[in-house]
Design an enzyme around this catalytic site. Structure first.
Site, PDB file in Angstrom:
ATOM      1  N   HIS A  11     -37.720 -43.910  11.483  1.00 27.06           N
ATOM      2  CA  HIS A  11     -37.043 -45.063  11.911  1.00 27.06           C
ATOM      3  C   HIS A  11     -36.846 -45.280  13.363  1.00 27.06           C
ATOM      4  O   HIS A  11     -36.306 -43.991  14.033  1.00 27.06           O
ATOM      5  CB  HIS A  11     -35.906 -45.474  11.134  1.00 27.06           C
ATOM      6  CG  HIS A  11     -35.609 -46.971  11.295  1.00 27.06           C
ATOM      7  ND1 HIS A  11     -36.200 -47.875  10.757  1.00 27.06           N
ATOM      8  CD2 HIS A  11     -34.620 -47.422  12.178  1.00 27.06           C
ATOM      9  CE1 HIS A  11     -35.736 -49.045  11.052  1.00 27.06           C
ATOM     10  NE2 HIS A  11     -34.720 -48.842  12.125  1.00 27.06           N
ATOM     11  N   SER A  48     -36.874 -53.215  13.569  1.00 27.05           N
ATOM     12  CA  SER A  48     -35.717 -53.090  12.807  1.00 27.05           C
ATOM     13  C   SER A  48     -35.228 -54.217  12.269  1.00 27.05           C
ATOM     14  O   SER A  48     -35.659 -55.170  11.700  1.00 27.05           O
ATOM     15  CB  SER A  48     -34.791 -51.893  13.201  1.00 27.05           C
ATOM     16  OG  SER A  48     -33.987 -51.510  12.247  1.00 27.05           O
ATOM     17  N   ASP A  96     -38.813 -43.147   6.399  1.00 29.72           N
ATOM     18  CA  ASP A  96     -37.829 -44.113   6.731  1.00 29.72           C
ATOM     19  C   ASP A  96     -37.410 -44.793   5.496  1.00 29.72           C
ATOM     20  O   ASP A  96     -38.169 -45.295   4.678  1.00 29.72           O
ATOM     21  CB  ASP A  96     -38.640 -45.225   7.991  1.00 29.72           C
ATOM     22  CG  ASP A  96     -37.673 -46.343   8.146  1.00 29.72           C
ATOM     23  OD1 ASP A  96     -36.294 -46.394   7.636  1.00 29.72           O
ATOM     24  OD2 ASP A  96     -38.073 -47.108   8.877  1.00 29.72           O
TER      25      ASP A  96
END
Length: 311
Positions: A282, A158, A252
Site C-alpha cells: 500500500h 487510498s 495490501d
C-alpha cells in the site's frame, strides 16, 4: 512474491510508521507530518499555484500544477482533481506533491490537488463534500486554468480514492459536473475487514488491518453510515460511472476490495482498466525510491490518457 526493493525497505517502514491506532487524530497527523522530508529538488513542472476555493463549509485550499510539456494532439489539457490519501485523517498537499507533479507531466493535464477537511474533527461526509465541491469548481473554471472542462478527471490514492469515487457518484446523482474518467489508486471502497487480503496482510506489510479500522472509526464512526454509497462507494449504483482506472497492490489489506470494485464496475458496464502490482505494498506509488513506483506511474498516466481519448 514481494518485490525485492519493497522487501528491502519493508522492515524500516513497519518499524517507523506510528501506531496511529494508539493516538488521537491530531497526534497522528502531527506524527506523520513530522516524518515528511520535502524534496529539495522537486520534479519541475511549468507552474505551481496555491489558492483557496469556495467549499460547503468555508474555503478549501488547493494546489494547482501545470504540466512541463503539452501533448500536441490535445487542443487543451485534461483537468484532474486529485484527493490525497492518509486514512481520512492525515497527509496534505505537501505529502503528495511529488505524485501530483508526476501526474501532471505524465498525463499532460492540469492537476488540482485538494486539501479537504480531515477526520476526526470533520467526520463523514465532510471530506467527500469538499472533493465534490472542488470538482465542480474545477469544471466551472477550466477555461481560466487553460484546461478542457470536457476532459475532467477525478483521481485519488487510498482514502483519496474513496473520495474520488464518491465525487463521481455525487456528480452523477446531481447531474454534474460531467466527469470523463476516474483514477483510483489502491482505493478504500469498503468497510469490510473480513476479505481475503485483510486477513492475509493484516500485519507486517506497512498498512495494517488495525490501522485501517481506526481510520474508519475516525471518519465514519457510525456503523450504519458505512453502508451508504458515499462512504463505501462499492455499494453504490455503478452503472453509468465514467471509465475507470484501478491500481491495486498485491501485498495490501485493500487488494481484495480493489479487485472486487473492478469486477463490479465491469459487471455494471463501466469500461475499466485494472493494474495489479503483485509485489507492491500500500502506498507504493508515493515511494519514488522504488523502481516499481516509476513503472506503475508511467503505466497509469498512459492508461489514463488513453481512457480520456477513447470516451
Amino acid at each position: 512474491m514481494i518485490d525485492p526493493e519493497v522487501a528491502a525497505i519493508l522492515p524500516r517502514l513497519n518499524d517507523g510508521f506510528p501506531r496511529v491506532e494508539t493516538m488521537t487524530g491530531a497526534a497522528a497527523r502531527a506524527a506523520i507530518r513530522a516524518r515528511l522530508q520535502p524534496d529539495p529538488d522537486p520534479v519541475p513542472v511549468a507552474r505551481v499555484h496555491e489558492q483557496t476555493i469556495p467549499g460547503p463549509a468555508g474555503e478549501i485550499p488547493v494546489r494547482i500544477y501545470w504540466p512541463a510539456a503539452r501533448y500536441p494532439v490535445d487542443p487543451a489539457p485534461s483537468l484532474i482533481v486529485f484527493a490525497h490519501g492518509g486514512g481520512f485523517v492525515f497527509c496534505d498537499l505537501d505529502s503528495h506533491d511529488d505524485l501530483c507533479r508526476s501526474m501532471a507531466n505524465g498525463t499532460g493535464a492540469v492537476v488540482v490537488s485538494v486539501d479537504y477537511r480531515r477526520a476526526p474533527e470533520h467526520r463523514w461526509p465532510a471530506a467527500a463534500h469538499d472533493v465534490h465541491a472542488a470538482t465542480a469548481w474545477a469544471s466551472d473554471n477550466a477555461a481560466s486554468l487553460g484546461a478542457d472542462a470536457g476532459h475532467l478527471i477525478v483521481a485519488g490514492d487510498s482514502a483519496g480514492g474513496n473520495l474520488a469515487a464518491v465525487a463521481s457518484l455525487m456528480a452523477r446523482e446531481e447531474g454534474g459536473p460531467r466527469i470523463r474518467a476516474q483514477a483510483l489508486l489502491y482505493p478504500v471502497v469498503s468497510a469490510n475487514f473480513t476479505t481475503e487480503s485483510y486477513i492475509r496482510f493484516a500485519e507486517g506489510h506497512y498498512n495494517t488491518a488495525t490501522a485501517m479500522k481506526w481510520y474508519w472509526d475516525q471518519y465514519v464512526p457510525e456503523l450504519d453510515d458505512r453502508t451508504h454509497p458515499h462512504a463505501s462507494p462499492i455499494l453504490g449504483e455503478l452503472a453509468g460511472l465514467p471509465p475507470t482506472l484501478v491500481v491495486t497492490a498485491g501485498h495490501d489489506p485493500l487488494a481484495s476490495e480493489g479487485a472486487d470494485l473492478v469486477q463490479s464496475l465491469a459487471s455494471a458496464g463501466v469500461p475499466t482498466i485494472h493494474h495489479e502490482h503483485a509485489g507492491a505494498i500500500h502506498g507504493f506509488m508515493t515511494m519514488p525510491v522504488l523502481s516499481l513506483c516509476e513503472t506503475a506511474r508511467t503505466r497509469a498516466w498512459e492508461d489514463l490518457r488513453a481512457l480520456v481519448a477513447q470516451t
